[in-house]
Design a protein around this motif. Structure first.
Motif, mmCIF file in Angstrom:
data_model
loop_
_atom_site.group_PDB
_atom_site.id
_atom_site.type_symbol
_atom_site.label_atom_id
_atom_site.label_comp_id
_atom_site.label_asym_id
_atom_site.label_seq_id
_atom_site.Cartn_x
_atom_site.Cartn_y
_atom_site.Cartn_z
ATOM 1 N N ILE A 86 0.665 -1.201 -0.064
ATOM 2 C CA ILE A 86 0.034 -0.023 -0.226
ATOM 3 C C ILE A 86 0.903 1.347 -0.126
ATOM 4 N N GLU A 87 2.019 1.307 0.774
ATOM 5 C CA GLU A 87 2.784 2.237 0.998
ATOM 6 C C GLU A 87 3.568 2.585 -0.208
ATOM 7 N N GLN A 88 3.806 1.540 -1.157
ATOM 8 C CA GLN A 88 4.662 1.663 -2.269
ATOM 9 C C GLN A 88 3.498 2.342 -3.197
ATOM 10 N N PHE A 89 2.456 1.616 -3.388
ATOM 11 C CA PHE A 89 1.498 2.111 -4.486
ATOM 12 C C PHE A 89 1.210 3.671 -4.240
ATOM 13 N N GLU A 90 1.201 3.879 -3.064
ATOM 14 C CA GLU A 90 0.959 5.553 -2.680
ATOM 15 C C GLU A 90 2.217 6.352 -3.180
ATOM 16 N N LYS A 91 3.339 5.671 -2.855
ATOM 17 C CA LYS A 91 4.464 6.589 -3.291
ATOM 18 C C LYS A 91 4.559 6.573 -4.992
ATOM 19 N N ASP A 92 4.056 5.601 -5.374
ATOM 20 C CA ASP A 92 4.316 5.367 -7.103
ATOM 21 C C ASP A 92 3.194 6.502 -7.630
ATOM 22 N N ILE A 93 1.984 6.413 -7.031
ATOM 23 C CA ILE A 93 0.941 7.529 -7.593
ATOM 24 C C ILE A 93 1.684 8.887 -7.269
ATOM 25 N N ALA A 94 1.888 9.043 -6.169
ATOM 26 C CA ALA A 94 2.356 10.516 -5.813
ATOM 27 C C ALA A 94 3.488 11.015 -6.667
ATOM 28 N N SER A 95 4.429 10.168 -7.040
ATOM 29 C CA SER A 95 5.686 10.435 -7.860
ATOM 30 C C SER A 95 5.043 10.593 -9.348
ATOM 31 N N PHE A 96 4.083 9.800 -9.841
ATOM 32 C CA PHE A 96 3.553 9.651 -11.203
ATOM 33 C C PHE A 96 2.696 11.331 -11.243
ATOM 34 N N VAL A 97 2.012 11.852 -10.256
ATOM 35 C CA VAL A 97 1.299 12.936 -10.552
ATOM 36 C C VAL A 97 2.076 14.205 -10.311
ATOM 37 N N GLY A 98 3.201 13.965 -9.240
ATOM 38 C CA GLY A 98 4.002 14.950 -8.620
ATOM 39 C C GLY A 98 3.417 15.631 -7.672
ATOM 40 N N THR A 99 3.134 15.273 -6.617
ATOM 41 C CA THR A 99 2.769 15.679 -5.249
ATOM 42 C C THR A 99 3.409 14.911 -4.226
ATOM 43 N N LYS A 100 3.318 15.424 -3.119
ATOM 44 C CA LYS A 100 4.120 15.034 -1.973
ATOM 45 C C LYS A 100 3.545 13.889 -1.413
ATOM 46 N N TYR A 101 2.239 13.692 -1.185
ATOM 47 C CA TYR A 101 1.542 12.889 -0.478
ATOM 48 C C TYR A 101 0.271 12.124 -1.312
ATOM 49 N N ALA A 102 0.004 10.952 -1.073
ATOM 50 C CA ALA A 102 -1.007 10.074 -1.665
ATOM 51 C C ALA A 102 -1.639 9.161 -0.549
ATOM 52 N N VAL A 103 -2.929 8.924 -0.359
ATOM 53 C CA VAL A 103 -3.525 8.208 0.469
ATOM 54 C C VAL A 103 -4.285 7.119 -0.269
ATOM 55 N N ALA A 104 -4.313 5.802 -0.188
ATOM 56 C CA ALA A 104 -5.043 4.954 -0.914
ATOM 57 C C ALA A 104 -6.369 4.527 -0.075
ATOM 58 N N PHE A 105 -7.453 4.370 -0.811
ATOM 59 C CA PHE A 105 -8.697 3.945 -0.070
ATOM 60 C C PHE A 105 -8.955 2.872 -0.654
ATOM 61 N N SER A 106 -10.192 2.316 -0.173
ATOM 62 C CA SER A 106 -10.795 0.944 -0.586
ATOM 63 C C SER A 106 -11.592 1.226 -2.151
ATOM 64 N N ASN A 107 -11.909 2.185 -2.223
ATOM 65 C CA ASN A 107 -12.665 2.764 -3.382
ATOM 66 C C ASN A 107 -12.564 4.106 -3.843
ATOM 67 N N GLY A 108 -13.006 4.766 -5.017
ATOM 68 C CA GLY A 108 -13.129 5.979 -5.157
ATOM 69 C C GLY A 108 -14.020 6.893 -4.435
ATOM 70 N N THR A 109 -15.153 6.333 -4.240
ATOM 71 C CA THR A 109 -16.224 6.896 -3.419
ATOM 72 C C THR A 109 -15.635 7.317 -1.933
ATOM 73 N N ALA A 110 -15.002 6.091 -1.204
ATOM 74 C CA ALA A 110 -14.609 6.371 -0.016
ATOM 75 C C ALA A 110 -13.299 7.402 0.185
ATOM 76 N N ALA A 111 -12.638 7.461 -0.806
ATOM 77 C CA ALA A 111 -11.672 8.589 -0.991
ATOM 78 C C ALA A 111 -12.206 9.877 -1.232
ATOM 79 N N LEU A 112 -13.366 10.126 -1.839
ATOM 80 C CA LEU A 112 -13.828 11.234 -1.877
ATOM 81 C C LEU A 112 -14.631 11.742 -0.673
ATOM 82 N N HIS A 113 -15.324 10.652 0.147
ATOM 83 C CA HIS A 113 -15.725 10.831 1.616
ATOM 84 C C HIS A 113 -14.557 11.255 2.527
ATOM 85 N N GLY A 114 -13.322 10.792 2.303
ATOM 86 C CA GLY A 114 -12.320 11.131 3.414
ATOM 87 C C GLY A 114 -11.824 12.649 2.793
ATOM 88 N N ALA A 115 -11.812 12.776 1.788
ATOM 89 C CA ALA A 115 -11.478 14.292 1.396
ATOM 90 C C ALA A 115 -12.374 15.100 1.738
#
Length: 385
Positions: free
Chosen positions: A36-65
Motif C-alpha cells: 500500500i505504501e509503495q502504491f501511494e509513493k508510485d502514484i504521488a511520484s507519477f502525478v507530482g505530489t508530496k502525498y497520496a493516501v489509498a482507499f478501498s474505492n473512489g467514493t471512500a476517497a472522496l468521503h475522506g477528502a
C-alpha cells in the motif's frame, strides 16, 4: 452485426499483474502491508505530489477528502451534475449540501462562469469533475476558490494521466481523487486514492480511513504502553488491501501505453466520424491533454427519425456495448425528494437526452474499433431523416 459483444470498457490484466498479486498471496500481509505504501509513493511520484493516501474505492476517497476539508452540517459544496452520484454523495455523508452548477456546452465540464453566483456564506468547497478525462478549467476554478477561501477537491476519477497546461492532473487542486475501478485507466480491482501537497490533509486522511485510530505516540493523549492506540474521531474502515495495491502498482507501469492506445482509438473514431452530421464527436480543449476515459457522441436528434433510446437499443442488438454517462445527479429520485428541481441545469439535462458512450479501452483491437465505426454508421444511416 458484430460477432461477439464488445463492452464499453474493460480492464487489461497481463501475466505480470497476476504474478504481483501472487507475490502478495504468498507474503505475510494480505490487507495492510508494504504494498500500500509503495502504491501511494508510485502514484504521488507519477502525478507530482508530496502525498497520496489509498482507499478501498473512489467514493471512500472522496468521503475522506470531504472529511479532511472539514465539511459538516450546514456547509454547501459546489459540484457538477454531469457525473456519477459519488461526486455529490460524499458531501451528504458529511452532512453537507451539494449545490449543482450547470456544465459548459462544449466541454461538458462544470462552467466556471456560473460558479460564483452560487457562492454564499455557507459555501465550503468546490468539487470539479474532469469529465471523460478532459480537465476542468482549473485555473479559473482555483482563482475563484482562492478569492472566496474555498477548498478544491478535484474528482479526477476519469483523468489519471491527463495534463492541464503542462501540469499533471493530481498536482493542481488542494486534493484530487483518482479511481481504480476496472473500467478506468488502471485498476486495482476496486480502489481509490487522494493526492495532495497539504500535510494536514494527508494526516487526517490516513487516520480517517482507519476508524479515526492513531498509533503514533506523539499524537496519543494517554499512552498506556507500546500496544496502545486511540480512536480520536469517528472514521471508517476504508483501507485498501496489499492485494489491490500490488495490482495497482503493476498496472501503473503500463499507463503510458494504455493512454497511447486510447488516444490512437480516439483518433480513428474522430477521422471516421468527421463527416457524420447526425452526431457530434467530443470537443477537445487546447489547454489540456485528455487521458480519454470515455468517448461520447452527442446525437443531433433533428436529423434523426428516432430518439436516443432507439439508437442505443439497436447498437446493443448489434453487439456494440454502448452506455450513457451520466444521468444528471439532481434528477435522481433521492435528490428530487430533497428539493432538487428538474430544469435547474438545462444544459446537463439536454445533454443527457442526446449522448451515447462508445467502447473505448486499451485492450480493444483496431478491428474492434473498425467494427464500432461500421455498426454506428450503419445504424445512423438507417435512421437518418
Amino acid at each position: 452485426m458484430r460477432e461477439s459483444f464488445l463492452p464499453y470498457g474493460k480492464q487489461w490484466i497481463d501475466d505480470e499483474d497476476i504474478q504481483k498479486v501472487i507475490e502478495v498471496l504468498k507474503s505475510d500481509y494480505l490487507t495492510t502491508g508494504p504494498y500500500i505504501e509503495q502504491f501511494e509513493k508510485d502514484i504521488a511520484s507519477f502525478v507530482g505530489t508530496k502525498y497520496a493516501v489509498a482507499f478501498s474505492n473512489g467514493t471512500a476517497a472522496l468521503h475522506g477528502a470531504c472529511f479532511a476539508a472539514d465539511i459538516k452540517e450546514g456547509d454547501e459544496v459546489i459540484t457538477s451534475p454531469m457525473t456519477f452520484v459519488a461526486s455529490a454523495n460524499c458531501v451528504l455523508y458529511q452532512g453537507g449540501k451539494p449545490v449543482f452548477v450547470d456544465v459548459d456546452e462544449m466541454t461538458y465540464n462544470i462552467d466556471p462562469g456560473k460558479i460564483e453566483e452560487k457562492i454564499n456564506n455557507s459555501t465550503k468547497a468546490i468539487i470539479p469533475v474532469d469529465f471523460t478525462g478532459q480537465p476542468a478549467d482549473l485555473d479559473k476554478i482555483m482563482e475563484i476558490a482562492k478569492e472566496n477561501n474555498l477548498i478544491v477537491i478535484e474528482d479526477a476519477a476519469h483523468a489519471l494521466g491527463a495534463t492541464y497546461k503542462g501540469r499533471k492532473i493530481g498536482s493542481i487542486s488542494d486534493m484530487t481523487m483518482f479511481s481504480f475501478h476496472p473500467v478506468k485507466h488502471i485498476t486495482s480491482g476496486e480502489g481509490g486514492i487522494i493526492t495532495t501537497n497539504n500535510e494536514m490533509y494527508y494526516q487526517k486522511l490516513l487516520q480517517f480511513r482507519s476508524h479515526g485510530i492513531t498509533r503514533e505516540h506523539d499524537k496519543i493523549k494517554d499512552n498506556h504502553g507500546p500496544w496502545y492506540y486511540e480512536m480520536q474521531f469517528l472514521g471508517y474502515n476504508y483501507r485498501m488491501t496489499d492485494i489491490q495495491a500490488a495490482l495497482g502498482s503493476s498496472q501503473l507501469r503500463k499507463i503510458d501505453r494504455f493512454i497511447e492506445l486510447r488516444k490512437k482509438y480516439v483518433h480513428l473514431y474522430n477521422e471516421a466520424f468527421s463527416n457524420v452530421e447526425e452526431f457530434t464527436t467530443p470537443f477537445q480543449k487546447q489547454d489540456g491533454d485528455s487521458s480519454w476515459h470515455l468517448y461520447i457522441i452527442r446525437l443531433n436528434l433533428e436529423k434523426l427519425k428516432v430518439n436516443r433510446k432507439a439508437i442505443y437499443e439497436e447498437l446493443l442488438q448489434q453487439n456494440i456495448g454502448v452506455n450513457v454517462h451520466y444521468i444528471p445527479v439532481h434528477l435522481q429520485p433521492y435528490y428530487q425528494e430533497r428539493g432538487y428541481k428538474q430544469g435547474s441545469c438545462p444544459i446537463a439535462e439536454n445533454l443527457y437526452e442526446e449522448i451515447i458512450t462508445l467502447p473505448l479501452f486499451p485492450a480493444m483491437t483496431e478491428k474492434d474499433v473498425m467494427d464500432v465505426i461500421r455498426v454506428v454508421k450503419s445504424v445512423i444511416s438507417q435512421y437518418r431523416r
